[in-house]
Design an enzyme around this catalytic site. Structure first.
Site, PDB file in Angstrom:
ATOM      1  N   ILE A 437      27.731  64.382  19.343  1.00 46.65           N
ATOM      2  CA  ILE A 437      26.155  63.378  20.405  1.00 46.65           C
ATOM      3  C   ILE A 437      26.151  62.442  20.977  1.00 46.65           C
ATOM      4  O   ILE A 437      25.687  62.074  21.594  1.00 46.65           O
ATOM      5  CB  ILE A 437      26.038  62.886  18.784  1.00 46.65           C
ATOM      6  CG1 ILE A 437      26.123  63.131  17.088  1.00 46.65           C
ATOM      7  CG2 ILE A 437      25.005  61.821  18.864  1.00 46.65           C
ATOM      8  CD1 ILE A 437      24.843  64.018  17.225  1.00 46.65           C
ATOM      9  N   GLU A 671      20.841  62.834  12.024  1.00 44.19           N
ATOM     10  CA  GLU A 671      22.256  62.399  10.942  1.00 44.19           C
ATOM     11  C   GLU A 671      21.228  63.006   9.520  1.00 44.19           C
ATOM     12  O   GLU A 671      20.216  63.764   8.855  1.00 44.19           O
ATOM     13  CB  GLU A 671      21.222  61.126  10.482  1.00 44.19           C
ATOM     14  CG  GLU A 671      22.310  60.458   8.991  1.00 44.19           C
ATOM     15  CD  GLU A 671      22.797  59.053   8.823  1.00 44.19           C
ATOM     16  OE1 GLU A 671      22.394  58.792  10.008  1.00 44.19           O
ATOM     17  OE2 GLU A 671      22.310  58.799   7.414  1.00 44.19           O
ATOM     18  N   HIS A 700      30.163  57.283  10.121  1.00 41.74           N
ATOM     19  CA  HIS A 700      30.237  55.811   9.351  1.00 41.74           C
ATOM     20  C   HIS A 700      31.501  55.753   9.004  1.00 41.74           C
ATOM     21  O   HIS A 700      31.976  54.363   9.123  1.00 41.74           O
ATOM     22  CB  HIS A 700      29.631  55.358   9.040  1.00 41.74           C
ATOM     23  CG  HIS A 700      27.659  55.775  10.078  1.00 41.74           C
ATOM     24  ND1 HIS A 700      27.375  57.034   9.845  1.00 41.74           N
ATOM     25  CD2 HIS A 700      26.619  55.079  11.191  1.00 41.74           C
ATOM     26  CE1 HIS A 700      26.651  57.096  10.971  1.00 41.74           C
ATOM     27  NE2 HIS A 700      26.053  56.025  11.252  1.00 41.74           N
TER      28      HIS A 700
END
Ligand code: GLN
Ligand code: ZN
Length: 764
Positions: A437, A671, A700
């Site tokens: 990303i 996501e 995360h």
């Protein structure tokens, strides 16, 4: 003489120099004992109350202070503590409180989400059906403290019952009545105790009333407020709304409360219209949300005073409170420590304390005439004029350009299918291309280099060298892993908005302009004070260097116009749309500069596009229309063969998937790993027919996703999306991850992609 009063809805917790944050973090790190923590917090709290008293505010809120978040405080007060935290009744220990906010070894934290359309995040209360009890009366304690220690007759503040219910989770529709029936008696108990104590006013915050609610919901609200009023008839309730105009104005006016607070900044037109046509009940106080609690500029005092005069034609002055439009939680504390801002900017700013001064000036101005506050009004006028006339506000090379935007500026030359074919043949990418990303781990080495450069210990050349070393290292790692499209790693950036703000014209940065984002985390949003102007290429140097090291395409990487807009404080003399277009035009030049320098793929990140959605559904289309256009303005001037990517990191797409498609990006990465099921089903309903990378693992958490897990994600995505348009990537940037785990995760991802390719195209 009957007088207008000054009111206030909530004060920032973080302290002038972030004392609150420092105390909190010292306690979490075990550096201070609980008793010291409580003492220090009390000092901070009392200091804030004392300040408001000295400024001269009549209705000072108490109970708005929190150790973390006000919604969490409410949940704790009602004993809404999920079973996984092993709470056994009685006063809730601090440890449990912080475990709910931050998780512990055995229990995951409660979810956190955005407070309406602000950048503040609250902890989502979980209703598990267990019996609720009042564990303490927090507003009562706050009221007593303010009275005993400072002689302040405070106005206790609570999140109102309907907003609290709507923002909680864990119950299905049919359980709603049970939840309400449990909760109302607890509110009753709190209010009765306040009444008994002799409290005159209590503020119940109901921002939910400005969203698109149904008539049915209004009935429920009426039921709840009837119960509250009957239980504590001598207590005055200020039902406080904010962030927009209220729906169901007439119904609201009939509620058995003694005051209603309306936002005359963000809901000015509708609220004022309703006031004029429907009127205002003779037995209620009107809280006039007059000074913008969401932005950092001084109010125009003359205009505000005129507004008060207009309103006073409909509501007698002894029933008016002048107050900020919402809690001041959303703005920094004070401008007084800012020493580096240009004066024309600094003088035009008003943070929390300065906003309260404005309220006082307006009260005085109304009563005793402007002559008693000549100086305040004159200074105000001068400061606003100076900024308005400044060169930065009126850059001669920006305005004409914005005014000349034409339809073709929003359109790429060829439709998606045709240009995508051209791009693929130029880029020669395999089936199911793999990429990341943008950011790679920002290690302490990277951060220290930047510190040294900022402090002046390192010259720019040395710093640039250190960035180049990182880029080189990670280009090599990406080669070894076998990714298809590379990134340079964003090592030169701390924050994706600040980085661009510092390089574009029209942005200012404060030293202490912090605002609480969630828990102890504070952000310092840039201030867009002038016309936004492209000055020099901002990202070309790093991208070109990275591309020079490899034959694989390296993506250029910029932050999109809507995200820059939504994460900044912006000038209020232009519309949001106009500012977005200015940013877009500046970024368009950056996109063109990247392309001219030989970059073939350019990613324009828009993680904040969704959070700018207005609270009222009816206003969504207008926002989405210009937000999409701002993105297209940034990206449309490139050649057919230049591939535009975008990235968003959230999964609620179903309600605006058409707008995402209208961005006309060649590839979007989003996501999905945290809520894969939901997302996949949203693609089953609406087919998406441009390039798309579903995040195949969650970045995360620090764990390494297995090959099988990623394979599973790929397979599920391929069930609903066209394989020729499918990309494989993690679900967000890897900035916060460690080096080893990043490499291991990406190796698994590439291995899974390789196998998936083989299965789709069986070898002969
Ligand atoms: N390109 C950015 C990064 O990788 C995107 C960050 C974001 O989505 N918030 O860090
Ligand atoms: Zn992201």
């Amino acid at each position: 003489m009957s007088v207008i009063k000054s009111g206030q809805l909530g004060y920032p917790r973080i302290g002038e120099r972030r004392e609150w944050k420092k105390t909190l973090e010292a306690f979490w790190a075990g550096k201070i004992k609980e008793t010291d923590f409580l003492d220090q917090m009390e000092q901070i709290r009392l200091f804030h109350l004392q300040k408001q008293k000295e400024i001269g505010i009549d209705l000072i809120p108490v109970g708005d202070f929190s150790f973390y978040d006000h919604m969490l405080d409410m949940a704790i007060m009602f004993g809404m503590i999920p079973e996984r935290f092993n709470y056994n009744g009685g006063v809730v220990p601090l440890q449990t409180y912080f475990s709910m906010a931050r998780g512990n070894q055995t229990a995951v934290a409660c979810e956190m989400t955005k407070w309406f359309n602000t950048n503040y995040h609250y902890i989502v209360p979980e209703y598990e059906g267990a019996k609720l009890t009042l564990t303490e009366n927090k507003p009562l304690n706050a009221y007593r403290e303010a009275k005993e220690k400072l002689g302040i007759e405070g106005k206790p503040v609570l999140v109102g019952p309907y907003t609290f219910i709507k923002l909680s989770k864990g119950y299905v529709r049919t359980q709603l009545p049970a939840f309400i029936l449990q909760l109302v008696p607890l509110y009753v108990q709190i209010l009765q105790e306040l009444e008994k104590e002799g409290v005159e006013w209590v503020q119940l915050d109901e921002p939910f009333l400005v969203t698109s609610i149904t008539k049915e919901e209004m009935k429920t609200i009426a039921y709840i407020y009837k119960q509250l009023h009957e239980a504590a008839p001598k207590l005055c309730i200020m039902l406080q709304t904010y962030f927009d105009s209220v729906e169901w104005y007439s119904d609201l006016m009939k509620l058995p409360v003694q005051g209603i607070g309306l936002d005359f900044v963000h809901g000015l037109v509708e609220n004022l219209q309703n006031l004029k046509t429907v009127g205002f009940p003779y037995d209620k106080v009107l809280g006039v949300g007059l000074v913008d609690g969401r932005n950092v500029w001084r109010s125009n005092l003359h205009e505000k005073l005129e507004l008060v005069k207009t309103i006073s034609n409909f509501v007698p002055q002894d029933r008016l409170w002048l107050q900020p439009s919402c809690s001041l939680l959303h703005v920094p504390v004070t401008t007084k420590y800012e020493t580096k801002l240009e004066l024309e900017i600094k003088n035009a700013l008003a943070f929390a304390d300065e906003k309260l001064d404005e309220i006082i000036s307006l009260v005085k101005g109304f009563h005793c005439g402007e002559s008693t506050v000549v100086e305040a009004f004159a200074n105000n006028e001068k400061a606003l004029n100076q900024l308005a006339q400044s060169q930065a506000r009126n850059r001669s090379n920006v305005h004409p350009f914005v005014n000349q935007i034409q339809a073709h500026h929003f359109h790429r030359n060829l439709p998606f299918r045709e240009r995508y074919k051209k791009q693929q043949s130029l880029l020669k990418l395999p089936f199911l291309p793999t990429t990341t990303i943008g950011s790679f781990p920002q290690t302490s080495e990277v951060r220290q280099a930047r510190q040294k450069w900022r402090k002046g210990d390192w010259g720019t050349e040395r710093y640039d060298e250190s960035i180049k070393e990182q880029i080189k290292k990670w280009i090599k790692i990406q080669e070894e892993i076998g990714l298809d499209v590379f990134v340079h790693g964003e090592f030169e950036r701390t924050d994706m908005v600040e980085f661009f703000g510092e390089k574009l014209g029209g942005f200012a940065f404060t030293q202490y302009g912090w605002v609480q984002s969630y828990g102890s985390r504070c952000v310092r949003p840039p201030i867009i004070y002038g016309d936004v102007e492209f000055l020099d290429p901002m990202t070309v140097k790093e991208s070109v260097y990275a591309q020079s090291l490899t034959n694989k395409p390296v993506k250029g990487m910029i932050t999109g116009p809507v995200t820059i807009l939504n994460w900044s404080f912006i000038r209020n003399d232009l519309s949001r749309q106009q500012v977005a277009y200015q940013i877009a035009l500046a970024l368009r030049k950056e996109v063109e500069a990247l392309e001219a320098a030989g970059i073939k793929i350019i990613q324009v990140d828009e993680p904040a596009l969704r959070e700018g959605l207005p609270l009222k559904k009816a206003a969504w289309n207008d926002y989405l229309d210009w937000a999409v256009k701002a993105f297209r303005l940034t990206t449309s001037s490139v050649k057919d063969t230049t591939q535009i990517h975008t990235h968003m990191c959230y999964c609620e797409f179903h309600d605006f998937i058409d707008s995402i498609s209208e961005l006309d990006a060649d590839v979007i990465s989003i996501e999905t790993s945290r809520s894969h099921g939901e997302l996949v089903s949203s693609f089953t309903d609406h087919s998406y027919n441009k390039g798309i990378g579903l995040g195949v693992y969650d970045i995360h958490s620090p764990r390494i996703p297995s090959f099988e897990e990623i394979t599973n994600m790929i397979e599920r995505g391929l069930q609903v999306l066209e394989p020729t348009l499918f990309w494989i990537n993690p679900d967000c940037g890897l900035k916060t991850r460690g080096i080893e785990e990043t490499i291991a995760s990406l190796q698994n991802m590439v291995a899974a992609a390789t196998i998936a390719r083989k299965q789709l195209i069986p070898s002969p």
